[in-house]
Design an enzyme around this catalytic site. Structure first.
Site, PDB file in Angstrom:
ATOM      1  CE1 TYR A 295      -3.956   1.835  -0.187  1.00 55.33           C
ATOM      2  CE2 TYR A 295      -3.487   2.635   2.031  1.00 55.33           C
ATOM      3  CZ  TYR A 295      -4.245   2.680   0.867  1.00 55.33           C
ATOM      4  OH  TYR A 295      -5.279   3.567   0.772  1.00 55.33           O
TER       5      TYR A 295
ATOM      6  CE  LYS B   2     -20.353 -20.316 -15.430  1.00 53.73           C
ATOM      7  NZ  LYS B   2     -21.237 -19.499 -16.267  1.00 53.73           N
TER       8      LYS B   2
ATOM      9  CD  GLU C 220     -23.843 -18.117 -16.088  1.00 51.28           C
ATOM     10  OE1 GLU C 220     -24.345 -19.238 -15.906  1.00 51.28           O
ATOM     11  OE2 GLU C 220     -22.874 -17.931 -16.845  1.00 51.28           O
TER      12      GLU C 220
ATOM     13  CG  ASP D 267     -26.799 -18.648 -19.659  1.00 50.57           C
ATOM     14  OD1 ASP D 267     -26.535 -19.615 -18.936  1.00 50.57           O
ATOM     15  OD2 ASP D 267     -27.016 -17.514 -19.208  1.00 50.57           O
TER      16      ASP D 267
ATOM     17  N   GLY E 210     -34.049 -19.933 -28.088  1.00 52.13           N
ATOM     18  CA  GLY E 210     -33.597 -18.847 -27.222  1.00 52.13           C
ATOM     19  C   GLY E 210     -32.093 -18.674 -27.282  1.00 52.13           C
ATOM     20  CB  ALA E 211     -29.707 -17.280 -24.825  1.00 50.28           C
ATOM     21  CB  ALA E 212     -29.039 -22.432 -24.842  1.00 50.67           C
TER      22      ALA E 212
ATOM     23  CG  ASN F  81     -30.659 -30.027 -15.547  1.00 52.98           C
ATOM     24  OD1 ASN F  81     -31.208 -31.017 -15.080  1.00 52.98           O
ATOM     25  ND2 ASN F  81     -29.415 -29.719 -15.272  1.00 52.98           N
TER      26      ASN F  81
END
Length: 469
Positions: free
Chosen positions: A114, A169, A211, A237, A271-273, A363
């Site tokens: 510091y 995550k 995410e 995703d 969708g996204a996936a 899932n």
């Protein structure tokens, strides 16, 4: 679909029983008669008259856990003191922490870490911002960013409720790739605000992992951030799922001796996936694909096409099929589901081509029962850990970011995604490959290193960005 007891719904029941007789065996019998599984039984206090015992057991869900407790309580002379949900216990106080990499034991060490010593390092970075990658945590730190709008299969539950998932995550980043990641949960679902917030925090990170941001908003957020930032932006995703699906399908087609460019693929989910999986499969050579959403097949004559669906209609379904998913699956070689539970039956899978491959990735409940699908196809993969061939994004994102950070990459390219998928597929050797082993375990020691090496090598040359809607 009935599920088996899982450690995800594991409980520990602290109780007292008489010291003599059949008390302990009665406890085990009570749990088993309720359909649970005893995983541990510990005597925590013993006396001449009473035993205090902790019974740990796995249940199917929270209602089943309560039924097990009720069955234990019904055992004669049992007194229950406390019931603990082991998953909640793991999350108490959060799952991650920050700790110093350098000692601060005396004045000398403090003056270097510091003030006043740190001032010289700050001025060096002020003269050359690129030194931040060398002299700060930026070289090994990723922001895990969400707005809480599409968390796991739970939906739009908000940023606070998303935090345990983002912590998990971050823990996976550390465990599998040695990367320091931090959850950033934004209290907004406005695209402009999300983009601006991430842009403002970007100087402190070497990469951005988007995410659980709902579609179609996630496409716009990612596109704009890629244009704005000089660090890689990766939407797990979308592209994490796509890498894992391509790797697993590469090996599944080896099992059934078919080629990607020759097979007919039906997908459920736009969708996204689904969008990202489709684009990467096509980049890898897939030619004959039909994508279905809740309205049926996506085709050019539909009146509800947004930019994303319009791209799908323009690049797939060349014959203009306009029917439902069940019709689209008939005679298909491959089914890839990233959609909703229970939308297909075993009979639907039986209508597919010989040697069919089924990826039912919804899932926790897949698009079709894996047990029923196995009766009619050659290879089955799911997103679940209690079946072979689990498609899990943790196979991809730690290694991808390890490679990106090591290469000091400024973007994520299509070539990197393809290289990552190829490396992940290659972890499974020819001797190991089979219908029940097309993708390695998330704990396979070679996974993250192989993916990272492939991404580093890809980042070393010029590569084009991947196309978005």
């Amino acid at each position: 679909m009935a599920t088996v007891p899982s450690v995800s719904y594991s409980i520990t029941v602290r109780l007292e029983v008489p010291a003599g007789g059949k008390a302990v065996s009665q406890l085990t019998h009570a749990v088993e008669s309720a359909g649970g599984v005893v995983t541990a039984l510990d005597v925590t206090n013993a006396g001449h008259e009473k035993l205090r015992i902790d019974v740990t057991c796995a249940a199917r869900d929270t209602d089943h856990a309560q039924a097990i407790v009720d069955q234990l309580e019904a055992v004669e002379s049992v007194v229950i003191h406390k019931v603990s949900d082991r998953t909640f216990l793991m999350h108490l106080g959060g799952k991650i922490e920050m700790q110093s990499k350098v000692p601060l034991r005396n004045r000398d060490e403090l003056s270097m870490a510091y003030t006043p010593g740190v001032a010289r390092v700050s001025m060096a970075i002020a003269r050359n911002k690129e030194d931040a990658r060398r002299l700060t945590i930026k070289r090994n730190t990723v922001a895990v960013v969400t707005d809480g709008s599409a968390v796991l299969g739970l939906g739009n539950i908000g940023p606070e409720a998303a935090l345990p998932v983002m912590e998990g995550k971050a823990a996976l980043f550390k465990r599998f790739a040695g990367i320091d990641a931090w959850p950033i949960c934004l209290d907004t679902q406005d695209v402009d605000e999300i983009v601006r917030a991430v842009q403002l925090i970007a100087p402190g990170f070497g990469g951005i992992n988007l995410e659980d941001i709902g579609a179609p908003r996630c496409f716009e957020v990612e596109r704009r951030l890629r244009d704005l930032l000089d660090i890689p932006v990766f939407h797990d995703d979308q592209h994490g799922t796509a890498i894992c699906v391509l790797a697993a399908l590469t090996n599944a087609l080896r099992v059934v001796d078919k080629k990607l460019e020759d097979v007919r693929i039906t997908m459920a989910g736009a969708g996204a996936a689904g969008n990202a999986v489709l684009r990467l499969l096509m980049a890898a050579g897939a030619r004959n694909v039909i994508v279905c959403d809740y309205r049926g097949a996506v085709h050019g004559a539909r009146d509800d096409l947004d930019d994303s669906l319009r791209w799908i209609a323009e690049h797939t379904n060349a014959d203009g099929y306009s029917g439902d998913l069940r019709g689209a699956v008939k005679d298909a070689d491959v089914f890839v589901g990233v959609s909703a539970p229970g939308i297909l039956s075993g009979e639907d899978i039986a209508s597919m081509a010989p040697g069919a491959v089924v990826f039912a990735l919804a899932n926790p409940e897949p698009e079709v029962s894996p047990d029923e699908a196995r009766e009619h196809c050659a290879v089955v993969a799911t997103g679940r850990s209690d079946y072979p061939n689990q498609i899990n994004n943790v196979l991809a994102f730690p290694g991808v970011f390890r490679g990106l950070l090591d290469a000091q990459a400024t973007e994520v390219t299509e070539e990197m995604l393809l290289a990552a998928a190829g490396a992940l597929a290659a972890v499974v050797t020819a001797e190991e490959l089979g219908p029940n082993y097309i993708i390695p375990s998330v704990f396979h020691p070679d996974v993250a290193g192989a993916v990272a090496a492939a991404v580093r090598e890809s980042a070393g040359g010029r590569a084009r960005g991947f196309t978005e809607a």
